[in-house]
Design an enzyme around this catalytic site. Structure first.
Site: not given
Length: 349
Positions: A64, A138, A168-169, A181, A251
């Site tokens: 990443d 991001r 992504k995502h 996460h 993921d």
């Protein structure tokens, strides 16, 4: 021996006997690297060479490395700008923003290819709705058309450096506040709204991307399962409706957003059944061992093998010092240095 459907991490800066054994397992197909695996340029290049020498065909090596706060290797690498700063440049001057995005994609990919990394999980195609902390800067932009235009340019730069791209995502993580996460995010919007906004960059880049990573997000008005475990999202929407023919990477199955499905073997089986070609299992050696054991007797999917083989980096690996002597490298660094005027925390909202 072909590429297996599991991508694993390793603990340190070189391969231990235990790591070699896991990576030699026939169901292993790749390695994802983290900051803990990086000590120096020379060490990293030696590590990637070790990994590639283990198997024939060689394992895939991923990372990443988007820029901004998600950049695993820093010392000796160019500090890359966050995607949102490219979006702000695009707002000021569309053509300038496109050119900078292509430069950023090339620079990221050229430096990684120089040390033996096959691909980065980039670009992020999520929309900057202004609610998701884990996505935040991001994302390139709030508008789907702007995200698609910038991402197309970014991917063009990556390809010029010999690297394929993973968007992504899917179908979009930017509209939920929760971090997958840490928990399972829930997006309660109707399908029509998702199609009109978040899904559009994926649709516009479906024939450009070599890989896509679905989100550990459940879209309750569409399907009861998170997208990465949903045949509806991966087969009906991504494969059939968008005609995506590249590789689908889950993921990380160790994330809290995946716990909804069950234990590690159950997560692996569910992701494969939904349509994933490769499963990421990170930061949990016991879980990785369980997944490898569970899939020991699984049949190899020849179509998935072709999709994954496409992810191998192209071109000769000359070393980072060699890349940093290129006029193209200096031009990219000089061009992107101007983005420092845009604060990282500012968003396109």
């Amino acid at each position: 021996m072909g590429l297996g459907p599991v991508m694993l991490d390793i603990e340190g800066t070189s391969l231990t006997p235990e790591a070699r054994e896991r990576l030699a397992h026939p169901r292993t197909g790749g390695v994802i690297l983290f900051t803990r695996n990086f000590e120096s340029i020379a060490q990293l290049q030696a590590l990637t060479a070790q990994i590639h020498a283990l198997r024939d065909p060689r394992l895939l090596i991923a990372v990443d490395h988007e820029g901004g706060r998600v950049q695993r290797f820093r010392d000796g690498f160019t500090r890359l700008p966050p995607a949102a700063s490219l979006g702000r440049a695009y707002d000021a001057d569309h053509q300038c923003g496109i050119d900078l995005a292509e430069q950023a994609g090339w620079l990221m990919a050229a430096e990684l290819r120089a040390v033996g990394v096959d691909f980065s999980f980039a670009p992020v195609l999520d929309l900057a709705h202004g609610v998701s902390g884990v996505i935040g800067d991001r994302a390139f932009h709030r508008r789907p058309e702007s995200v698609a235009a910038l991402a197309q340019a970014y991917v063009r730069g990556m390809r010029r450096a010999g690297m394929q791209a993973v968007g992504k995502h899917f179908p979009g993580h930017g509209a939920v506040r929760e971090d997958s996460h840490l928990t399972l995010p829930v997006d309660g919007r109707e399908m029509a709204e998702i199609e009109a906004h978040d899904l559009r960059p994926f649709a516009m880049l479906a024939d450009t991307l070599a890989g896509i990573m679905p989100a550990h997000v459940v879209y309750t008005q569409v399907d009861e399962l998170p997208a990465g475990f949903s045949r509806f999202w991966l087969q009906e929407i991504l494969r059939r409706r968008l005609r995506f023919s590249g590789a689908i990477f889950s993921d990380d199955l160790g994330m809290a957003g995946a716990e909804f499905v069950g234990d590690y073997p159950q997560r692996a089986r569910a992701a494969l059944a939904a349509g994933c070609d490769m499963l990421l299992v990170c930061n949990h050696p016991e879980g990785a061992a369980e997944v490898l054991a569970e899939l020991e007797a699984a049949e190899t999917d020849p179509v998935a093998q072709v999709r994954l083989a496409r992810m191998r980096g192209q071109g000769h690996v000359d070393g980072l010092a060699g890349v940093q002597q290129l006029p193209a490298w200096k031009a990219a660094v000089d061009a992107l240095r101007g983005l420092a005027e845009f604060p990282d925390a500012e968003l396109n909202v």
